[in-house]
Motif scaffolding. Structure first.
Motif, PDB file in Angstrom:
ATOM      1  N   TRP A   1       0.830  -1.197   0.000  1.00  0.00           N
ATOM      2  CA  TRP A   1       0.000   0.000   0.000  1.00  0.00           C
ATOM      3  C   TRP A   1       0.866   1.250   0.000  1.00  0.00           C
ATOM      4  O   TRP A   1       0.575   2.211  -0.693  1.00  0.00           O
ATOM      5  CB  TRP A   1      -0.949  -0.015   1.194  1.00  0.00           C
ATOM      6  N   ASP A   2       1.957   1.252   0.747  1.00  0.00           N
ATOM      7  CA  ASP A   2       2.790   2.445   0.776  1.00  0.00           C
ATOM      8  C   ASP A   2       3.466   2.694  -0.566  1.00  0.00           C
ATOM      9  O   ASP A   2       3.756   3.844  -0.909  1.00  0.00           O
ATOM     10  CB  ASP A   2       3.783   2.443   1.941  1.00  0.00           C
ATOM     11  N   ASP A   3       3.673   1.640  -1.372  1.00  0.00           N
ATOM     12  CA  ASP A   3       4.166   1.834  -2.742  1.00  0.00           C
ATOM     13  C   ASP A   3       3.104   2.542  -3.593  1.00  0.00           C
ATOM     14  O   ASP A   3       3.420   3.412  -4.396  1.00  0.00           O
ATOM     15  CB  ASP A   3       4.525   0.496  -3.394  1.00  0.00           C
ATOM     16  N   LEU A   4       1.853   2.163  -3.403  1.00  0.00           N
ATOM     17  CA  LEU A   4       0.767   2.812  -4.134  1.00  0.00           C
ATOM     18  C   LEU A   4       0.651   4.278  -3.731  1.00  0.00           C
ATOM     19  O   LEU A   4       0.363   5.139  -4.565  1.00  0.00           O
ATOM     20  CB  LEU A   4      -0.561   2.099  -3.886  1.00  0.00           C
ATOM     21  N   GLN A   5       0.902   4.579  -2.470  1.00  0.00           N
ATOM     22  CA  GLN A   5       0.857   5.966  -2.013  1.00  0.00           C
ATOM     23  C   GLN A   5       1.959   6.787  -2.674  1.00  0.00           C
ATOM     24  O   GLN A   5       1.733   7.952  -3.022  1.00  0.00           O
ATOM     25  CB  GLN A   5       0.992   6.029  -0.490  1.00  0.00           C
ATOM     26  N   ILE A   6       3.123   6.195  -2.864  1.00  0.00           N
ATOM     27  CA  ILE A   6       4.230   6.886  -3.538  1.00  0.00           C
ATOM     28  C   ILE A   6       3.817   7.216  -4.965  1.00  0.00           C
ATOM     29  O   ILE A   6       3.963   8.350  -5.431  1.00  0.00           O
ATOM     30  CB  ILE A   6       5.513   6.019  -3.530  1.00  0.00           C
TER      31      ILE A   6
ATOM     32  N   VAL B   1      -5.294   2.157  -9.804  1.00  0.00           N
ATOM     33  CA  VAL B   1      -5.472   1.177  -8.728  1.00  0.00           C
ATOM     34  C   VAL B   1      -5.325   1.854  -7.375  1.00  0.00           C
ATOM     35  O   VAL B   1      -6.124   1.622  -6.458  1.00  0.00           O
ATOM     36  CB  VAL B   1      -4.461   0.012  -8.872  1.00  0.00           C
ATOM     37  N   ALA B   2      -4.321   2.719  -7.249  1.00  0.00           N
ATOM     38  CA  ALA B   2      -4.097   3.433  -5.983  1.00  0.00           C
ATOM     39  C   ALA B   2      -5.313   4.264  -5.598  1.00  0.00           C
ATOM     40  O   ALA B   2      -5.718   4.280  -4.425  1.00  0.00           O
ATOM     41  CB  ALA B   2      -2.857   4.320  -6.097  1.00  0.00           C
ATOM     42  N   ARG B   3      -5.911   4.944  -6.569  1.00  0.00           N
ATOM     43  CA  ARG B   3      -7.111   5.748  -6.278  1.00  0.00           C
ATOM     44  C   ARG B   3      -8.261   4.860  -5.820  1.00  0.00           C
ATOM     45  O   ARG B   3      -8.986   5.210  -4.879  1.00  0.00           O
ATOM     46  CB  ARG B   3      -7.519   6.555  -7.501  1.00  0.00           C
ATOM     47  N   ARG B   4      -8.446   3.713  -6.486  1.00  0.00           N
ATOM     48  CA  ARG B   4      -9.534   2.808  -6.085  1.00  0.00           C
ATOM     49  C   ARG B   4      -9.308   2.263  -4.681  1.00  0.00           C
ATOM     50  O   ARG B   4     -10.243   2.195  -3.877  1.00  0.00           O
ATOM     51  CB  ARG B   4      -9.681   1.661  -7.082  1.00  0.00           C
ATOM     52  N   VAL B   5      -8.077   1.881  -4.386  1.00  0.00           N
ATOM     53  CA  VAL B   5      -7.767   1.366  -3.048  1.00  0.00           C
ATOM     54  C   VAL B   5      -8.026   2.446  -2.005  1.00  0.00           C
ATOM     55  O   VAL B   5      -8.620   2.180  -0.956  1.00  0.00           O
ATOM     56  CB  VAL B   5      -6.309   0.849  -2.980  1.00  0.00           C
ATOM     57  N   GLN B   6      -7.611   3.661  -2.289  1.00  0.00           N
ATOM     58  CA  GLN B   6      -7.826   4.761  -1.347  1.00  0.00           C
ATOM     59  C   GLN B   6      -9.323   5.016  -1.139  1.00  0.00           C
ATOM     60  O   GLN B   6      -9.785   5.177  -0.009  1.00  0.00           O
ATOM     61  CB  GLN B   6      -7.135   6.024  -1.837  1.00  0.00           C
TER      62      GLN B   6
ATOM     63  N   ASP C   1     -11.786   2.892  -1.605  1.00  0.00           N
ATOM     64  CA  ASP C   1     -12.359   1.750  -0.887  1.00  0.00           C
ATOM     65  C   ASP C   1     -12.003   1.794   0.590  1.00  0.00           C
ATOM     66  O   ASP C   1     -12.833   1.480   1.458  1.00  0.00           O
ATOM     67  CB  ASP C   1     -11.871   0.430  -1.493  1.00  0.00           C
ATOM     68  N   THR C   2     -10.783   2.197   0.900  1.00  0.00           N
ATOM     69  CA  THR C   2     -10.338   2.287   2.283  1.00  0.00           C
ATOM     70  C   THR C   2     -11.131   3.355   3.032  1.00  0.00           C
ATOM     71  O   THR C   2     -11.575   3.137   4.172  1.00  0.00           O
ATOM     72  CB  THR C   2      -8.832   2.592   2.350  1.00  0.00           C
ATOM     73  N   LEU C   3     -11.333   4.504   2.395  1.00  0.00           N
ATOM     74  CA  LEU C   3     -12.112   5.568   3.027  1.00  0.00           C
ATOM     75  C   LEU C   3     -13.562   5.139   3.235  1.00  0.00           C
ATOM     76  O   LEU C   3     -14.155   5.410   4.285  1.00  0.00           O
ATOM     77  CB  LEU C   3     -12.047   6.840   2.185  1.00  0.00           C
ATOM     78  N   ALA C   4     -14.140   4.473   2.250  1.00  0.00           N
ATOM     79  CA  ALA C   4     -15.525   3.994   2.371  1.00  0.00           C
ATOM     80  C   ALA C   4     -15.637   2.950   3.479  1.00  0.00           C
ATOM     81  O   ALA C   4     -16.607   2.961   4.254  1.00  0.00           O
ATOM     82  CB  ALA C   4     -16.000   3.417   1.043  1.00  0.00           C
ATOM     83  N   LEU C   5     -14.667   2.077   3.571  1.00  0.00           N
ATOM     84  CA  LEU C   5     -14.675   1.057   4.616  1.00  0.00           C
ATOM     85  C   LEU C   5     -14.596   1.708   5.993  1.00  0.00           C
ATOM     86  O   LEU C   5     -15.352   1.359   6.901  1.00  0.00           O
ATOM     87  CB  LEU C   5     -13.513   0.088   4.427  1.00  0.00           C
ATOM     88  N   SER C   6     -13.699   2.676   6.139  1.00  0.00           N
ATOM     89  CA  SER C   6     -13.565   3.381   7.422  1.00  0.00           C
ATOM     90  C   SER C   6     -14.868   4.061   7.808  1.00  0.00           C
ATOM     91  O   SER C   6     -15.299   3.987   8.963  1.00  0.00           O
ATOM     92  CB  SER C   6     -12.442   4.418   7.347  1.00  0.00           C
ATOM     93  N   ALA C   7     -15.490   4.731   6.849  1.00  0.00           N
ATOM     94  CA  ALA C   7     -16.765   5.401   7.129  1.00  0.00           C
ATOM     95  C   ALA C   7     -17.829   4.396   7.523  1.00  0.00           C
ATOM     96  O   ALA C   7     -18.596   4.633   8.462  1.00  0.00           O
ATOM     97  CB  ALA C   7     -17.206   6.216   5.909  1.00  0.00           C
TER      98      ALA C   7
END
Length: 91
Positions: free
Chosen positions: A8-13, A72-77, A79-85
């Motif tokens: 995930w941190d690679d996707l953030q980069i 892919v990074a945008r989709r993961v981000q 999805d992560t935000l939606a999951l947290s909410a």
């Protein structure tokens, strides 16, 4: 591509470079040095065996592979935000 996993941190980069267009901008966004961004990008490109960004005097532009990874990074981000909410609503 190698069969090694992308962290995930690679996707953030990749996402930060694509959004800002520079290593220093990506570093500021992530709270790390531009040297660390450069090293992590180089390691990821070597791991995957592809060039993710075209380098020029004006900055970094995603290659086709970089665009794919950025998507892919945008989709993961998202999805992560939606999951947290969703999890916060259940508490």
């Amino acid at each position: 591509m190698n069969e090694q996993s992308i962290r995930w941190d690679d996707l953030q980069i990749v996402s930060a470079i694509a959004e800002t267009g520079t290593l220093s901008g990506a570093g500021r966004k992530l709270g790390i040095s531009h040297a660390t961004v450069f090293r992590r990008l180089t390691n990821l490109e070597n791991q995957l065996g592809v060039v993710l960004f075209e380098r020029s005097r004006t900055g970094y532009t995603p290659s086709a592979a970089g665009d794919d990874l950025f998507a892919v990074a945008r989709r993961v981000q998202e999805d992560t935000l939606a999951l947290s909410a969703g999890l916060q609503e259940k508490t």
